[in-house]
Design an enzyme around this catalytic site. Structure first.
Site, PDB file in Angstrom:
ATOM      1  N   ARG A  88      -7.885  -0.389   1.056  1.00 52.60           N
ATOM      2  CA  ARG A  88      -8.463  -1.577   0.416  1.00 52.60           C
ATOM      3  C   ARG A  88      -8.898  -1.280  -1.020  1.00 52.60           C
ATOM      4  NH1 ARG A  88     -12.752  -1.817   5.265  1.00 52.60           N
ATOM      5  NH2 ARG A  88     -11.046  -0.696   6.217  1.00 52.60           N
ATOM      6  N   LYS A 111      -9.847  13.001   8.187  1.00 48.33           N
ATOM      7  CA  LYS A 111      -9.350  12.585   9.497  1.00 48.33           C
ATOM      8  C   LYS A 111      -9.247  13.797  10.429  1.00 48.33           C
ATOM      9  CE  LYS A 111      -6.350   8.743   8.053  1.00 48.33           C
ATOM     10  NZ  LYS A 111      -7.034   7.685   8.803  1.00 48.33           N
ATOM     11  N   LYS A 145       0.857  -1.188   0.000  1.00 51.15           N
ATOM     12  CA  LYS A 145       0.000   0.000   0.000  1.00 51.15           C
ATOM     13  C   LYS A 145       0.890   1.233   0.000  1.00 51.15           C
ATOM     14  CE  LYS A 145      -3.276   2.614   2.901  1.00 51.15           C
ATOM     15  NZ  LYS A 145      -4.128   2.618   4.125  1.00 51.15           N
ATOM     16  N   ASP A 157       1.631   6.226   5.517  1.00 51.96           N
ATOM     17  CA  ASP A 157       0.662   5.315   4.907  1.00 51.96           C
ATOM     18  C   ASP A 157       1.215   4.633   3.650  1.00 51.96           C
ATOM     19  OD1 ASP A 157      -1.748   4.132   5.474  1.00 51.96           O
ATOM     20  OD2 ASP A 157      -2.935   5.536   4.284  1.00 51.96           O
ATOM     21  N   ASP A 201      -2.387  10.159   3.532  1.00 52.89           N
ATOM     22  CA  ASP A 201      -3.788   9.792   3.680  1.00 52.89           C
ATOM     23  C   ASP A 201      -4.463  10.774   4.631  1.00 52.89           C
ATOM     24  OD1 ASP A 201      -6.259   8.656   4.029  1.00 52.89           O
ATOM     25  OD2 ASP A 201      -5.538   6.946   5.228  1.00 52.89           O
TER      26      ASP A 201
HETATM   27  N1  BES Z   1      -4.182   4.481   6.840  1.00 51.82           N
HETATM   28  C1  BES Z   1      -5.329   4.301   7.645  1.00 51.82           C
HETATM   29  C2  BES Z   1      -5.108   3.327   8.780  1.00 51.82           C
HETATM   30  C3  BES Z   1      -4.265   3.837   9.924  1.00 51.82           C
HETATM   31  C4  BES Z   1      -4.759   4.768  10.808  1.00 51.82           C
HETATM   32  C5  BES Z   1      -3.001   3.318  10.121  1.00 51.82           C
HETATM   33  C6  BES Z   1      -3.976   5.198  11.869  1.00 51.82           C
HETATM   34  C7  BES Z   1      -2.234   3.748  11.181  1.00 51.82           C
HETATM   35  C8  BES Z   1      -2.715   4.688  12.043  1.00 51.82           C
HETATM   36  C9  BES Z   1      -6.471   3.761   6.798  1.00 51.82           C
HETATM   37  O1  BES Z   1      -6.522   4.207   5.499  1.00 51.82           O
HETATM   38  C10 BES Z   1      -7.731   4.199   7.467  1.00 51.82           C
HETATM   39  O2  BES Z   1      -7.964   5.363   7.521  1.00 51.82           O
HETATM   40  N2  BES Z   1      -8.513   3.242   7.928  1.00 51.82           N
HETATM   41  C11 BES Z   1      -9.724   3.549   8.609  1.00 51.82           C
HETATM   42  C12 BES Z   1     -10.751   2.546   8.191  1.00 51.82           C
HETATM   43  C13 BES Z   1     -12.146   2.904   8.652  1.00 51.82           C
HETATM   44  C14 BES Z   1     -12.622   4.142   7.963  1.00 51.82           C
HETATM   45  C15 BES Z   1     -13.054   1.744   8.349  1.00 51.82           C
HETATM   46  C16 BES Z   1      -9.442   3.484  10.104  1.00 51.82           C
HETATM   47  O3  BES Z   1      -8.686   2.611  10.540  1.00 51.82           O
HETATM   48  O4  BES Z   1      -9.965   4.329  10.807  1.00 51.82           O
HETATM   49 ZN    ZN Z   2      -4.714   4.790   4.682  1.00 50.60          ZN
HETATM   50 MN    MN Z   3      -7.529   6.079   5.355  1.00 53.75          MN
END
Ligand code: BES
Ligand code: ZN
Ligand code: MN
Length: 497
Positions: free
Chosen positions: A354, A280, A268, A291, A273
């Site tokens: 994903r 966020k 990835k 990311d 992000d």
């Molecule tokens: N890159 C993030 C996951 C992440 C967040 C990794 C914080 C490390 C630290 C990913 O793209 C993401 O935002 N995932 C969301 C999924 C949710 C919206 C279902 C998450 O984990 O909040």
């Molecule tokens: Zn991400």
């Molecule tokens: Mn994300």
């Protein structure tokens, strides 16, 4: 930093600036410590009895010990003998290297990997030692006006038993490659997102191909991805002016049979992000430069594989873009069509990893892979589940999962298996598309893996969620280089079969 083996029985007569020997809490001396103790008329036993507890991670420096040629003996605590694990050796070797670097030493001898405990092989231990010693030299100064001091420590000799010298040398070579690859991974991941863009990653891949004759690189641009119908990946890239790239790095060994099936690593590569329209919160958002740590680990692993000139064909694939909110960004409610033809309802634009990976996982079917392992900072939920200790491992294939767990164990790069299953797939139902991109708050890292699983029917597959392990936060903020040791160990084990 150059590594070599040293097999002389008269360790006490070797001249060096620093000589590291390991000791356990129970005061039982390692073979090397025993040699030094005898030559120094009991100097080691004396300090062990009086002042040094040998706790894991502790050190005591003895200077100018009578009967010992080395300028310093560095006693390194290994903790309790029954708790000795690969991580303890790594920690000990790291502490020794840090001491040598701090003191600006130029040469050293380490006898730490000769300590045999808990069923590890010497090859595994010298591998860990080289890896840890190199890891300790990592400095990030790319964006500092004051550059770090050059590394003075040029040569480290690893003391081992003469009967096992070739085994030790093989381990050192592997460890040096893994250490080099991990440091490259850390550098890419630590670079700020205004420098490390998708285009920058593509340039780094091209540079790798120049540096290593076994590596061939292909970079697909947006037009080509459109032709491949990567509608899911491209929907994420839409919100940014930085063009997305799809990078394929092939390690083609000379010796491999043409029909040998490759191992495929998929990373990835979100160079930033922000969450997209599902923005966020501001706190720690800078860490979303990491990311692309999965992609960086693919780069580092490919570097190690090429460095070792492995006979196993390996292909690294990186899907890279930014996830930003903008007038052109994808939106919650959008339905997109993936390369596989499955439609996806985007309920949260922050579940973008994903969306990017599913098209990469479809693309790699063409390689008829022996196995595909994707690496991704995929879910915050994985940090909730496993913290910063274990990488989350998901696979429907028990054999592949066992292999990865074994590699995690012997490389000291810990992973823990989490479940998949139809009961969780239920959470991904959509009224408007074949699948939704989120499965609700429950078991977030499992439903994310379940989403990916839908695109991986064609080959044995595993997914590593490194959200909690790819970098450290707080005052030690910085990339860890994980899971490069795990991945390269897995590939080495496959090659040995
Ligand atoms: N890159 C993030 C996951 C992440 C967040 C990794 C914080 C490390 C630290 C990913 O793209 C993401 O935002 N995932 C969301 C999924 C949710 C919206 C279902 C998450 O984990 O909040
Ligand atoms: Zn991400
Ligand atoms: Mn994300």
């Amino acid at each position: 930093m150059e590594f070599s083996t040293l097999t002389s029985a008269s360790l006490h007569q070797r001249t060096t600036q620093a000589l590291a020997v390991g000791v356990f809490e129970d005061q039982q001396l390692s073979e090397a410590a025993e040699i030094l103790d005898r030559a120094s008329d009991g100097a080691l036993r004396a300090v062990l009895q009086h002042e040094f507890k040998a706790k894991s991670g502790s050190q005591l420096v003895l200077r100018n010990v009578a009967g010992i040629k080395a300028e310093r003996i560095v006693l390194v605590g290994l903790g309790k003998q029954e708790k000795y694990r690969p991580q303890v050796l790594s920690k000990a070797e790291t502490a020794f290297a840090k001491y040598c670097l701090e003191a600006s030493l130029t040469d050293a001898i380490s006898a730490l990997s000769s300590v045999d405990a808990n069923h590890s092989t010497l090859r595994e231990r010298t591998r860990l030692s080289a890896q840890a010693l190199l890891g300790a030299t990592y400095r990030f100064d790319q964006t500092l006006s004051q550059k770090a001091d050059p590394i003075t420590l040029k040569s480290v000799q690893i003391w081992v038993s003469p009967t096992l010298e070739s085994e030790a040398q093989a381990g050192l070579q592997e460890g040096a490659a893994i250490g080099k690859g991990s440091n490259f991974t850390r550098l890419l991941a630590d670079l700020p997102p205004n420098i490390c863009t998708p285009t920058y990653l593509a340039d780094q891949a091209k540079q790798l191909a120049k540096d290593y004759p076994s590596l061939k690189v292909e970079v697909l641009q947006r037009k080509q991805m459109e032709a491949l119908k990567m509608g899911s990946f491209l929907s994420v890239a839409k919100g940014s002016v930085e063009p997305p790239v799809f990078i394929v790095i092939k390690h083609q060994p000379k010796a491999a049979a043409d029909e040998a099936a490759p191992l495929v690593l998929v990373g990835k590569g979100l160079t930033f992000d922000a969450g997209g329209i599902s923005l966020k919160p501001a706190a720690k958002m800078d860490e979303m430069k990491y990311d692309m740590a999965g992609a960086a680990s693919v780069f580092g692993s490919m570097m190690a594989v090429a460095e070792l000139e492995l006979d196993q064909p390996v292909i690294g694939v990186v899907a890279s873009c930014e996830n930003l909110p903008s007038g052109t960004a994808n939106k919650p409610g959008d339905v997109v069509t993936s390369m596989a033809g499955k439609t996806i309802e985007i309920l949260n634009t922050d579940a973008e990893g994903r969306l990017v990976l599913c098209d990469a996982l479809t693309y790699v079917e063409r390689f008829k892979p022996a196995a595909v392992i994707d690496v991704a900072t995929l879910t915050g939920a994985c940090i909730v589940a496993l913290g910063h200790v274990n990488t989350g491992l998901f696979s429907p294939d028990d054999g592949l999962a066992e292999e990865l767990l074994a590699a995690a164990q012997s490389s000291g790069d810990a992973a823990w298996r989490l479940p998949l299953g139809d009961a969780y797939q239920e959470q991904l139902k959509s009224n408007f598309a074949d699948i939704a991109n989120i499965g609700g708050p429950a078991a977030g890292s499992v439903t994310a893996a379940c989403f990916l699983q839908r695109f991986t029917e064609a080959y044995p597959w595993a997914h590593l969620d490194v959200a909690g392990t790819a970098w450290d936060s707080g005052s030690n903020k910085g990339a860890t280089g994980r899971p490069v040791p795990l991945l390269v160990q897995f590939i080495l084990n496959r090659q040995a079969q």
